[in-house]
Motif scaffolding. Structure first.
Motif, PDB file in Angstrom:
ATOM      1  N   LEU A 162       3.902  -3.365  -3.814  1.00 25.88           N
ATOM      2  CA  LEU A 162       2.658  -2.999  -4.482  1.00 25.88           C
ATOM      3  C   LEU A 162       2.910  -2.348  -5.837  1.00 25.88           C
ATOM      4  O   LEU A 162       2.330  -2.764  -6.853  1.00 25.88           O
ATOM      5  N   VAL A 163       3.784  -1.341  -5.880  1.00 26.41           N
ATOM      6  CA  VAL A 163       4.047  -0.643  -7.141  1.00 26.41           C
ATOM      7  C   VAL A 163       4.674  -1.588  -8.152  1.00 26.41           C
ATOM      8  O   VAL A 163       4.343  -1.571  -9.342  1.00 26.41           O
ATOM      9  N   THR A 164       5.580  -2.460  -7.692  1.00 29.18           N
ATOM     10  CA  THR A 164       6.223  -3.415  -8.589  1.00 29.18           C
ATOM     11  C   THR A 164       5.207  -4.361  -9.199  1.00 29.18           C
ATOM     12  O   THR A 164       5.209  -4.615 -10.407  1.00 29.18           O
ATOM     13  N   GLY A 224      -1.000 -11.187 -10.499  1.00 25.00           N
ATOM     14  CA  GLY A 224      -2.124 -10.527  -9.858  1.00 25.00           C
ATOM     15  C   GLY A 224      -2.745 -11.278  -8.703  1.00 25.00           C
ATOM     16  O   GLY A 224      -3.676 -10.773  -8.063  1.00 25.00           O
ATOM     17  N   TRP A 225      -2.247 -12.477  -8.415  1.00 26.87           N
ATOM     18  CA  TRP A 225      -2.843 -13.288  -7.349  1.00 26.87           C
ATOM     19  C   TRP A 225      -2.687 -12.586  -6.000  1.00 26.87           C
ATOM     20  O   TRP A 225      -1.608 -12.124  -5.651  1.00 26.87           O
ATOM     21  N   PRO A 226      -3.775 -12.469  -5.212  1.00 27.81           N
ATOM     22  CA  PRO A 226      -3.734 -11.694  -3.955  1.00 27.81           C
ATOM     23  C   PRO A 226      -3.049 -12.458  -2.815  1.00 27.81           C
ATOM     24  O   PRO A 226      -3.687 -12.930  -1.868  1.00 27.81           O
ATOM     25  N   ARG A 227      -1.739 -12.579  -2.874  1.00 30.40           N
ATOM     26  CA  ARG A 227      -0.997 -13.350  -1.879  1.00 30.40           C
ATOM     27  C   ARG A 227      -0.707 -12.501  -0.638  1.00 30.40           C
ATOM     28  O   ARG A 227      -0.173 -11.400  -0.740  1.00 30.40           O
ATOM     29  N   GLN A 228      -0.986 -13.058   0.501  1.00 31.63           N
ATOM     30  CA  GLN A 228      -0.745 -12.351   1.749  1.00 31.63           C
ATOM     31  C   GLN A 228       0.740 -12.165   2.000  1.00 31.63           C
ATOM     32  O   GLN A 228       1.168 -11.128   2.533  1.00 31.63           O
ATOM     33  N   GLU A 229       1.565 -13.167   1.603  1.00 30.93           N
ATOM     34  CA  GLU A 229       2.993 -13.068   1.857  1.00 30.93           C
ATOM     35  C   GLU A 229       3.658 -11.977   1.021  1.00 30.93           C
ATOM     36  O   GLU A 229       4.783 -11.561   1.314  1.00 30.93           O
ATOM     37  N   GLY A 231       0.816  -8.427   2.318  1.00 27.00           N
ATOM     38  CA  GLY A 231       0.439  -8.255   3.710  1.00 27.00           C
ATOM     39  C   GLY A 231      -0.984  -8.712   3.978  1.00 27.00           C
ATOM     40  O   GLY A 231      -1.723  -9.097   3.062  1.00 27.00           O
ATOM     41  N   PRO A 232      -1.416  -8.669   5.231  1.00 27.98           N
ATOM     42  CA  PRO A 232      -2.721  -9.223   5.605  1.00 27.98           C
ATOM     43  C   PRO A 232      -3.927  -8.372   5.216  1.00 27.98           C
ATOM     44  O   PRO A 232      -5.037  -8.881   5.134  1.00 27.98           O
ATOM     45  N   GLN A 233      -3.728  -7.086   5.001  1.00 28.21           N
ATOM     46  CA  GLN A 233      -4.870  -6.219   4.715  1.00 28.21           C
ATOM     47  C   GLN A 233      -5.419  -6.507   3.316  1.00 28.21           C
ATOM     48  O   GLN A 233      -4.686  -6.487   2.325  1.00 28.21           O
ATOM     49  N   TRP A 234      -6.729  -6.726   3.235  1.00 34.93           N
ATOM     50  CA  TRP A 234      -7.335  -7.133   1.959  1.00 34.93           C
ATOM     51  C   TRP A 234      -7.183  -6.059   0.891  1.00 34.93           C
ATOM     52  O   TRP A 234      -7.023  -6.357  -0.293  1.00 34.93           O
ATOM     53  N   GLN A 235      -7.236  -4.789   1.302  1.00 35.76           N
ATOM     54  CA  GLN A 235      -7.136  -3.719   0.308  1.00 35.76           C
ATOM     55  C   GLN A 235      -5.769  -3.683  -0.349  1.00 35.76           C
ATOM     56  O   GLN A 235      -5.630  -3.217  -1.490  1.00 35.76           O
ATOM     57  N   HIS A 236      -4.742  -4.166   0.337  1.00 32.33           N
ATOM     58  CA  HIS A 236      -3.417  -4.266  -0.274  1.00 32.33           C
ATOM     59  C   HIS A 236      -3.318  -5.500  -1.152  1.00 32.33           C
ATOM     60  O   HIS A 236      -2.748  -5.446  -2.250  1.00 32.33           O
ATOM     61  N   ARG A 237      -3.874  -6.630  -0.676  1.00 33.59           N
ATOM     62  CA  ARG A 237      -3.765  -7.881  -1.430  1.00 33.59           C
ATOM     63  C   ARG A 237      -4.520  -7.809  -2.750  1.00 33.59           C
ATOM     64  O   ARG A 237      -4.077  -8.345  -3.765  1.00 33.59           O
ATOM     65  N   PHE A 238      -5.670  -7.162  -2.739  1.00 30.18           N
ATOM     66  CA  PHE A 238      -6.504  -7.107  -3.940  1.00 30.18           C
ATOM     67  C   PHE A 238      -6.303  -5.815  -4.732  1.00 30.18           C
ATOM     68  O   PHE A 238      -6.977  -5.606  -5.747  1.00 30.18           O
ATOM     69  N   ALA A 239      -5.375  -4.971  -4.280  1.00 35.46           N
ATOM     70  CA  ALA A 239      -5.162  -3.693  -4.969  1.00 35.46           C
ATOM     71  C   ALA A 239      -4.794  -3.874  -6.432  1.00 35.46           C
ATOM     72  O   ALA A 239      -5.367  -3.187  -7.303  1.00 35.46           O
ATOM     73  N   LEU A 293      -7.968  -4.931  -8.375  1.00 30.92           N
ATOM     74  CA  LEU A 293      -8.979  -3.875  -8.382  1.00 30.92           C
ATOM     75  C   LEU A 293      -8.537  -2.692  -9.239  1.00 30.92           C
ATOM     76  O   LEU A 293      -9.341  -2.114  -9.986  1.00 30.92           O
ATOM     77  N   LEU A 294      -7.271  -2.340  -9.135  1.00 31.61           N
ATOM     78  CA  LEU A 294      -6.766  -1.239  -9.959  1.00 31.61           C
ATOM     79  C   LEU A 294      -6.800  -1.592 -11.440  1.00 31.61           C
ATOM     80  O   LEU A 294      -7.083  -0.735 -12.282  1.00 31.61           O
ATOM     81  N   THR A 295      -6.552  -2.855 -11.762  1.00 32.61           N
ATOM     82  CA  THR A 295      -6.613  -3.292 -13.162  1.00 32.61           C
ATOM     83  C   THR A 295      -8.033  -3.222 -13.699  1.00 32.61           C
ATOM     84  O   THR A 295      -8.270  -2.749 -14.823  1.00 32.61           O
TER      85      THR A 295
END
Length: 502
Positions: free
Chosen positions: A388-390, A453-458, A461-469, A472-474
């Motif tokens: 996520l941070v990367t 920035g593409w919200p890839r599950q791989e 992870g599966p949680q949407w808040q992580h995939r779209f973080a 959304l942060l941008t």
């Protein structure tokens, strides 16, 4: 007339006084960009992510990203020759575009640099516990939760060190950085040679593997894009740091553009060789350890070169991580100083204050370091912390790059014929090739932003808040930046420099 006096007069033409210590030469300028890229840091930190995504063929993502970033770097080199100012991307977008664009780029890039500092600090987790288990202060390295916690503990210690080194003056920082670059270059060469003599397969089998699972082809495009976002995109940015230190560099119109290109080209060439010979020397390209956080490139090096030799090289990697974090931190300090000098930040006068003893702005070093530690502490229990941070760091860096590139493209189109950059000529110019190269750089930048920035599950992870973080942060970052600029616009004087005589 001395070069130093001429550089100070050149700076005065932009409305600024020479406050920083102008002592950096050609190698120091190159070292700033090279240590920011730091292939030993980035490759040892993210190799496992790229390999897990697409296997050995992820090596193809490296030259692809290099060629795209070279397009961006060529435009940046031209801008560095014309606007040799601290703050780099912020100053370029402000002077070529508008004050609002400058603010948005500066705002985005400051956030990027602070997040990048946190991301680089996390790299210690991929090396120190593999040097000695005593560095695994919390739990076991194979446990994602314990690994994330330990990464934060080690990272906070590193940030405290870089804060101190960036507060005592550019001379000390440059000496440590130069020594680190010498050590990294030596370590990279030794690593390449050592891996090459232990190769067990030809280069062709790495680029064109026979296994249908890992073979290159249309079905590998998606995984290859993932690995490009995770590894090559993370490593191959920050080459503009040489220009960020322009007001501390002698003859920056000539040295900064050259340093930008040299840093990117040298790091890219050496990084490709490290990847190639590492994969040629790997005993088994299907080994699961290659795609795990407790394995990756550190595990590969130790398994191929032996425990003692591999551990010695990992110690060199730790030093490279230190100077990489130091360069990232230095870039954040200069950018924050440049924006505060124009009274664009809260407490601008304090942030723009240059210590008369160290000849460096101390408060920005503390603020940037504190911001990185806060990011690490806030994510202490996130198992996918590294990913996520990367990704957020890479996304914001390439967004800032894209905004600069688009601003430059608009200026070229509205300027003289053949797309040449209007304004005072610098020592480096793309001439009539500027427009087509600029168009290609803008297209590449847009692709990079979308791919990272593409919200890839791989990846997340599966949680949407992580995939779209990251997305959304941008969005939140840009909205907050635009809102803050509107609130400050009416009450902000032109600059601190305008308050004082030159």
């Amino acid at each position: 007339m001395s070069n130093s006096h001429h550089d100070s007069q050149d700076l005065a033409s932009f409305g600024y006084r020479q406050e920083l210590n102008r002592t950096l030469g050609s190698f120091s300028a190159f070292a700033a960009g090279f240590s920011y890229i730091s292939i030993l840091t980035g490759l040892f930190q993210t190799f496992f992510l790229g390999f897990a995504a697409s296997g050995a063929v992820f090596i193809w993502s490296w030259p692809m990203v290099f060629l795209g970033q070279l397009l961006v770097a060529l435009g940046f080199a031209e801008l560095a020759a014309r606007y040799p100012l601290s703050g780099g991307a912020y100053q370029w977008s402000k002077l070529v575009g508008s004050p609002f664009l400058g603010w948005i780029v500066g705002w985005t890039y400051i956030a990027c640099l602070i997040v990048t500092l946190a991301a680089v600090a996390l790299a210690l987790q991929n090396t120190l516990p593999q040097i000695s288990p005593h560095f695994q202060l919390a739990g076991h390295m194979s446990d994602p939760g314990a690994s994330a916690l330990n990464a934060v503990l080690l990272g906070c210690g590193l940030v405290l060190i870089t804060t101190l080194l960036n507060s005592v003056g550019v001379g000390v920082m440059a000496r440590v950085n130069n020594l680190g670059v010498f050590a990294e270059l030596a370590g990279v060469v030794i690593l390449i040679v050592a891996l090459s003599v232990r190769a067990v397969r030809p280069a062709a089998s790495v680029f064109f593997p026979a296994s249908p699972v890992r073979a290159a082809g249309a079905h590998m495009l998606g995984p290859l894009l993932v690995s490009a976002a995770l590894t090559a995109s993370y490593v191959l940015y920050g080459f503009d740091t040489a220009a960020t230190l322009a007001e501390e560099t002698e003859d920056p119109r000539r040295k900064a553009p050259r340093a930008i290109l040299q840093a990117l080209i040298a790091a890219s060439a050496l990084g490709l060789l490290v990847l190639l010979f590492a994969l040629m020397a790997a005993k088994d390209l299907m080994a699961p350890e290659l795609g795990r956080i407790d394995g990756g490139l550190p595990w590969l090096v130790k398994s191929v070169l032996g425990e003692a030799f591999g551990t010695a090289l990992l110690c060199d990697v730790v030093f490279a991580i230190l100077v990489c974090a130091l360069a990232v931190h230095a870039g954040a300090v200069r950018l924050m100083f440049a924006m505060a000098r124009d009274r664009l930040l809260p407490f601008s006068r304090a942030l723009a204050y240059v210590s008369p003893s160290s000849r460096t702005p101390v408060l920005p070093a503390v603020v940037a370091g504190g911001g990185a530690i806060a990011i690490l502490a806030a994510n202490v229990n996130l198992p996918r912390l590294v990913e996520l941070v990367t990704m957020v760091a890479v996304l914001w860096a390439n967004l800032a790059y894209l905004l600069v590139t688009l601003t430059l493209l608009v200026r070229r189109i509205s300027g003289r014929s053949h797309g040449e950059l209007p304004g005072a000529p610098g020592r480096f110019s793309l001439g009539r090739f500027g427009l087509p190269l600029n168009v290609a750089a803008a297209l590449w930048g847009a692709f990079m932003v979308a791919n990272v920035g593409w919200p890839r599950q791989e990846v997340f992870g599966p949680q949407w808040q992580h995939r779209f973080a990251p997305a959304l942060l941008t969005a939140a970052l840009l909205l907050a930046g635009a809102s803050f600029h509107l609130l400050m616009r009416k009450s902000r004087p032109k600059s601190l420099a305008a308050d004082e005589s030159l």
